[in-house]
Design a protein around this motif. Sequence first.
Motif, PDB file in Angstrom:
ATOM      1  N   GLU A   1       0.540   3.095  -6.494  1.00  0.00           N
ATOM      2  CA  GLU A   1       0.348   3.744  -7.792  1.00  0.00           C
ATOM      3  C   GLU A   1       1.258   3.134  -8.851  1.00  0.00           C
ATOM      4  O   GLU A   1       0.858   2.982 -10.010  1.00  0.00           O
TER       5      GLU A   1
ATOM      6  N   ASN B   1      -0.183   1.451 -12.213  1.00  0.00           N
ATOM      7  CA  ASN B   1       0.254   2.003 -13.499  1.00  0.00           C
ATOM      8  C   ASN B   1       0.872   0.923 -14.379  1.00  0.00           C
ATOM      9  O   ASN B   1       0.665   0.898 -15.600  1.00  0.00           O
TER      10      ASN B   1
ATOM     11  N   VAL C   1      -6.467   4.474 -18.184  1.00  0.00           N
ATOM     12  CA  VAL C   1      -6.272   3.734 -16.940  1.00  0.00           C
ATOM     13  C   VAL C   1      -7.163   2.502 -16.941  1.00  0.00           C
ATOM     14  O   VAL C   1      -8.357   2.592 -17.237  1.00  0.00           O
TER      15      VAL C   1
END
Length: 253
Positions: A55, A59, A70
């Motif tokens: 993640e 990110n 995103v």
Amino acid sequence: PPLESLVAAIDSMLDWMMESNHICCVSCRSGKGRTGLVVSCLLLANFSHTHDAAEDAMNSFSTARVSQGVAMTVPSQRRWVRYFAARNNTLRSGPIGLSQVKFSVGAFGLLPDQGNWLGRQQNALDPVVRCKVLVFAWVQEDNKWEVKKVFSSKLLKADKEDNYTAEMVDKSGRPLVLAGAFRIMLSKALDNGELMEGPSCWLHAHHVEEETVIGGSECDFPRSYRQALFGARGGDQEAGWGLTVTFSSMSSR
């Protein structure tokens, strides 16, 4: 891509960048999905001191690539980054036997000129609607990787509780053996005999639990379906889609 090819590509990029002034350029159609997959894996492999989780890497890519939101929205691509992060800690090293797929359907929204995807009209299930579960897999032949269909279920009809069950076995009752990356796809059978592509998900035999539940927000949907449901800009992949696919009775072979 095949997970083996992804790992090899990242290793090759790292070797190249070991030389002074060497850089790597990554691109795809939009520079977000497939590019984000590769760049995120590169961050995990080369900058583990700052990107120790999938993640975190995704990110960081989103922050650099888009001004808001995103960058990577396809669930299977995000899943592949997680698989890469766990490449040294897999659940198994050999193939698995997939014997059954179950799924239930909630409110899906409308497709152009098709009514609801699995035939719902005014919250009532159309009794003549049929669908199939298809399985595709990456197969290596003559040093080339190709995606091939390896299984097609019988035509399925929902039961009284609005559930579908596909037995993924041959005539002898043996489960479908899968050794690497594979794709589960739900397809609606149209009146003309053709199949209309529906929700799907890519998984890997080395990373799935013996009983795995894939929520609707973790499935990939055809572009036409997403546009019909959410408009031209697509939809929020984290929204509840009302679809669950369950893998049961899987065993090592």
